[in-house]
Design a protein around this motif. Structure first.
Motif, PDB file in Angstrom:
ATOM      1  N   THR A 145     -82.149 -38.609 -36.143  1.00  0.00           N
ATOM      2  CA  THR A 145     -80.779 -38.903 -35.044  1.00  0.00           C
ATOM      3  C   THR A 145     -80.955 -38.340 -34.055  1.00  0.00           C
ATOM      4  O   THR A 145     -81.447 -37.103 -33.476  1.00  0.00           O
ATOM      5  CB  THR A 145     -79.572 -37.804 -35.679  1.00  0.00           C
ATOM      6  OG1 THR A 145     -78.795 -38.416 -37.309  1.00  0.00           O
ATOM      7  CG2 THR A 145     -78.219 -39.194 -35.399  1.00  0.00           C
ATOM      8  N   LEU A 146     -80.677 -39.667 -32.892  1.00  0.00           N
ATOM      9  CA  LEU A 146     -80.392 -38.813 -31.940  1.00  0.00           C
ATOM     10  C   LEU A 146     -78.970 -38.597 -31.198  1.00  0.00           C
ATOM     11  O   LEU A 146     -78.317 -38.823 -32.012  1.00  0.00           O
ATOM     12  CB  LEU A 146     -81.205 -40.198 -31.016  1.00  0.00           C
ATOM     13  CG  LEU A 146     -82.424 -40.201 -30.833  1.00  0.00           C
ATOM     14  CD1 LEU A 146     -82.964 -41.724 -30.706  1.00  0.00           C
ATOM     15  CD2 LEU A 146     -83.323 -39.742 -30.460  1.00  0.00           C
ATOM     16  N   VAL A 162     -75.213 -38.182 -31.205  1.00  0.00           N
ATOM     17  CA  VAL A 162     -74.184 -38.781 -31.661  1.00  0.00           C
ATOM     18  C   VAL A 162     -72.897 -38.028 -30.661  1.00  0.00           C
ATOM     19  O   VAL A 162     -71.954 -38.253 -31.456  1.00  0.00           O
ATOM     20  CB  VAL A 162     -74.421 -38.484 -33.098  1.00  0.00           C
ATOM     21  CG1 VAL A 162     -75.128 -39.343 -33.432  1.00  0.00           C
ATOM     22  CG2 VAL A 162     -74.489 -36.927 -33.347  1.00  0.00           C
ATOM     23  N   ASP A 206     -70.400 -39.379 -22.388  1.00  0.00           N
ATOM     24  CA  ASP A 206     -71.638 -39.703 -23.615  1.00  0.00           C
ATOM     25  C   ASP A 206     -71.888 -38.355 -23.482  1.00  0.00           C
ATOM     26  O   ASP A 206     -73.083 -38.480 -21.941  1.00  0.00           O
ATOM     27  CB  ASP A 206     -71.706 -40.854 -23.433  1.00  0.00           C
ATOM     28  CG  ASP A 206     -73.172 -41.246 -24.557  1.00  0.00           C
ATOM     29  OD1 ASP A 206     -74.189 -40.985 -25.116  1.00  0.00           O
ATOM     30  OD2 ASP A 206     -72.702 -42.593 -24.870  1.00  0.00           O
ATOM     31  N   THR A 216     -75.104 -38.073 -24.813  1.00  0.00           N
ATOM     32  CA  THR A 216     -76.811 -38.415 -23.834  1.00  0.00           C
ATOM     33  C   THR A 216     -76.606 -39.413 -22.702  1.00  0.00           C
ATOM     34  O   THR A 216     -77.603 -38.577 -21.623  1.00  0.00           O
ATOM     35  CB  THR A 216     -77.101 -39.123 -25.452  1.00  0.00           C
ATOM     36  OG1 THR A 216     -76.549 -38.154 -26.745  1.00  0.00           O
ATOM     37  CG2 THR A 216     -78.135 -39.460 -24.892  1.00  0.00           C
ATOM     38  N   SER A 267     -84.747 -40.646 -18.607  1.00  0.00           N
ATOM     39  CA  SER A 267     -85.284 -41.284 -19.933  1.00  0.00           C
ATOM     40  C   SER A 267     -85.484 -40.869 -20.606  1.00  0.00           C
ATOM     41  O   SER A 267     -86.140 -40.930 -22.106  1.00  0.00           O
ATOM     42  CB  SER A 267     -84.520 -43.230 -19.459  1.00  0.00           C
ATOM     43  OG  SER A 267     -85.537 -43.263 -18.392  1.00  0.00           O
ATOM     44  N   THR A 296     -83.775 -36.643 -24.221  1.00  0.00           N
ATOM     45  CA  THR A 296     -82.821 -37.105 -24.525  1.00  0.00           C
ATOM     46  C   THR A 296     -82.448 -35.940 -25.186  1.00  0.00           C
ATOM     47  O   THR A 296     -83.217 -35.325 -25.729  1.00  0.00           O
ATOM     48  CB  THR A 296     -83.035 -38.431 -25.073  1.00  0.00           C
ATOM     49  OG1 THR A 296     -81.674 -39.282 -25.122  1.00  0.00           O
ATOM     50  CG2 THR A 296     -83.707 -38.850 -26.559  1.00  0.00           C
ATOM     51  N   ASN A 303     -79.213 -49.985 -40.773  1.00  0.00           N
ATOM     52  CA  ASN A 303     -78.636 -49.890 -39.052  1.00  0.00           C
ATOM     53  C   ASN A 303     -78.841 -51.507 -39.017  1.00  0.00           C
ATOM     54  O   ASN A 303     -77.915 -52.028 -39.030  1.00  0.00           O
ATOM     55  CB  ASN A 303     -79.711 -49.734 -37.965  1.00  0.00           C
ATOM     56  CG  ASN A 303     -79.547 -48.123 -38.178  1.00  0.00           C
ATOM     57  OD1 ASN A 303     -78.512 -47.463 -37.816  1.00  0.00           O
ATOM     58  ND2 ASN A 303     -80.886 -47.263 -37.909  1.00  0.00           N
ATOM     59  N   LYS A 312     -73.085 -46.370 -33.749  1.00  0.00           N
ATOM     60  CA  LYS A 312     -73.150 -45.273 -32.389  1.00  0.00           C
ATOM     61  C   LYS A 312     -73.546 -44.722 -32.848  1.00  0.00           C
ATOM     62  O   LYS A 312     -73.852 -43.442 -32.310  1.00  0.00           O
ATOM     63  CB  LYS A 312     -71.662 -44.687 -31.795  1.00  0.00           C
ATOM     64  CG  LYS A 312     -70.572 -46.313 -31.980  1.00  0.00           C
ATOM     65  CD  LYS A 312     -69.995 -45.861 -31.457  1.00  0.00           C
ATOM     66  CE  LYS A 312     -68.612 -46.663 -30.741  1.00  0.00           C
ATOM     67  NZ  LYS A 312     -67.450 -46.717 -30.359  1.00  0.00           N
ATOM     68  N   CYS A 313     -73.916 -43.689 -34.323  1.00  0.00           N
ATOM     69  CA  CYS A 313     -75.037 -42.782 -34.460  1.00  0.00           C
ATOM     70  C   CYS A 313     -75.911 -42.621 -33.990  1.00  0.00           C
ATOM     71  O   CYS A 313     -76.863 -41.378 -34.561  1.00  0.00           O
ATOM     72  CB  CYS A 313     -74.725 -43.287 -36.103  1.00  0.00           C
ATOM     73  SG  CYS A 313     -73.120 -42.330 -36.795  1.00  0.00           S
ATOM     74  N   ASN A 314     -77.421 -44.165 -33.708  1.00  0.00           N
ATOM     75  CA  ASN A 314     -78.240 -43.751 -33.483  1.00  0.00           C
ATOM     76  C   ASN A 314     -79.130 -42.901 -34.105  1.00  0.00           C
ATOM     77  O   ASN A 314     -80.184 -41.871 -33.961  1.00  0.00           O
ATOM     78  CB  ASN A 314     -78.193 -42.450 -31.918  1.00  0.00           C
ATOM     79  CG  ASN A 314     -78.214 -43.466 -31.021  1.00  0.00           C
ATOM     80  OD1 ASN A 314     -78.728 -44.625 -31.075  1.00  0.00           O
ATOM     81  ND2 ASN A 314     -77.232 -42.600 -30.028  1.00  0.00           N
ATOM     82  N   THR A 320     -81.750 -42.403 -37.025  1.00  0.00           N
ATOM     83  CA  THR A 320     -83.696 -43.422 -36.705  1.00  0.00           C
ATOM     84  C   THR A 320     -84.588 -42.706 -37.309  1.00  0.00           C
ATOM     85  O   THR A 320     -84.204 -41.771 -38.069  1.00  0.00           O
ATOM     86  CB  THR A 320     -83.785 -43.524 -35.470  1.00  0.00           C
ATOM     87  OG1 THR A 320     -85.200 -43.827 -35.223  1.00  0.00           O
ATOM     88  CG2 THR A 320     -84.112 -41.896 -34.698  1.00  0.00           C
TER      89      THR A 320
END
Length: 346
Positions: free
Chosen positions: A129-130, A132, A228, A230, A239, A242, A277, A304-306, A308
């Protein structure tokens, strides 16, 4: 003469019947033997499936594995997985160190802390998870991080990713997290969401992860996403660095003895992430079926949960950059020091 013919015919008939009976016995199986054979086959199949306990938090880290949870329920997964969905990582951390929990999804900095404090009894497999986190505002006074000065911020995750990420952003904006703002911690994100839901006319500011942020926005139409987290992080670090919210970890001893099982889990987890996803409606229903969140909330939150799955060198690069920022700000955020290279499964 006729009597002799009759006797001969009877004898031939008897022999024929016996032969047919014998042939019949060759092709007929004992029902009990067949049943026993089926049971033995089932038992053999069951033995081949390894029992593995997996833990995750009630949020994006659990959402990413709902298809795998469904497959385990239907007994179509490669192993016999038992899932524990917890409100906080404290509920399973001790079992993870002991090996009672083999695999877990938990906050990135919590994983680093456990690694350092347990002398390497867990290892990180990947990022699941990135970013959130969002800062929500029932008013319109917060437009930048600096605008948080003098405010009370409700949040959760004391001692884990949310706290240290928030402290870093506040410090970078020139604010003292201990004196310029009041950080009000709740034990669970649901409690923070409840505070916002009952805000009334009073302005309330909170930092919440998905899908709790989506819940508040659905219940409180006047609430907005003020910041936000992030985006704010990447403004400060670029970038290439993160927010890494959640990671997959494995008990080190379990990994050493069961590498194939771990590889199988990662393949199934990756498939589950892809499903979540790309099939939001179906995934949202599974989220509700497993009592994680209501489907309506999950449907809005999943995009919107990123969610991965990042493994290998890319995983290590992202985790190290994230933890380095936290460690420079407060070494306690990662267990006193940066974890060494042994932390990573590559």
């Amino acid at each position: 003469m006729r009597k002799g013919v009759k006797v001969t015919a009877l004898l031939l008939g008897a022999v024929l019947l016996l032969g047919l009976a014998a042939c019949g016995k060759k092709n007929v199986q004992n029902p009990q033997t067949t049943a026993a054979g089926s049971e033995n086959t089932a038992e053999t199949t069951a033995v081949l499936k390894q029992q593995i306990k997996v833990a995750a938090l009630k949020g994006p880290t659990a959402i990413g594995m709902v298809q795998l949870m469904e497959n385990a329920k239907e007994q179509t997964a490669k192993n016999d997985y038992e899932f524990q969905i917890a409100a906080t990582a404290d509920e399973f951390s001790a079992d993870l160190i002991k090996g009672n929990v083999a695999l877990a999804a938990l906050p990135c900095n919590a994983a680093a802390t456990l690694y350092n404090k347990s002398n390497g009894k867990i290892r990180i497999l990947g990022i699941n998870t990135l970013g959130v986190l969002s800062i929500l505002d029932t008013g319109d006074s917060v437009q930048t991080v600096a605008d948080l000065k003098g405010k009370t911020i409700y949040t959760t995750g004391k001692g884990t990713t949310p706290e240290y990420t928030l402290r870093y952003l506040l410090s970078s904006a020139g604010l003292n997290p201990d004196s310029d703002v009041t950080i009000e911690f709740k034990s669970e994100a649901a409690e923070v969401a409840a505070v916002m839901a009952n805000a009334g006319t009073e302005e309330v500011i909170a930092m919440l992860p998905q899908p709790y942020a989506a819940t508040v926005l659905m219940q409180q139409p006047d609430t907005r996403i003020a910041l936000d987290v992030t985006e704010e992080w990447e403004k400060l670090n670029g970038s290439d660095s993160t927010v890494v919210t959640g990671v997959l970890v494995v008990n080190t001893e379990f990994y050493k003895n069961n590498r194939q099982a771990v590889d199988d889990f990662l393949k199934e987890y990756k498939s589950s992430v892809q499903y979540v996803n790309s099939n939001v409606d179906g995934a949202a229903q599974l989220v509700e079926d497993f009592d994680i969140f209501k489907a309506a909330v999950a449907k809005k939150a999943i995009p919107k949960c990123n969610i991965t799955l990042i493994t290998g060198q890319e995983m290590q690069d992202k985790v190290e950059k994230y933890l380095k920022v936290l460690c420079d700000a407060n070494p306690n955020a990662v267990g006193g020091q940066m974890p060494d290279d042994g932390f990573y499964v590559k």
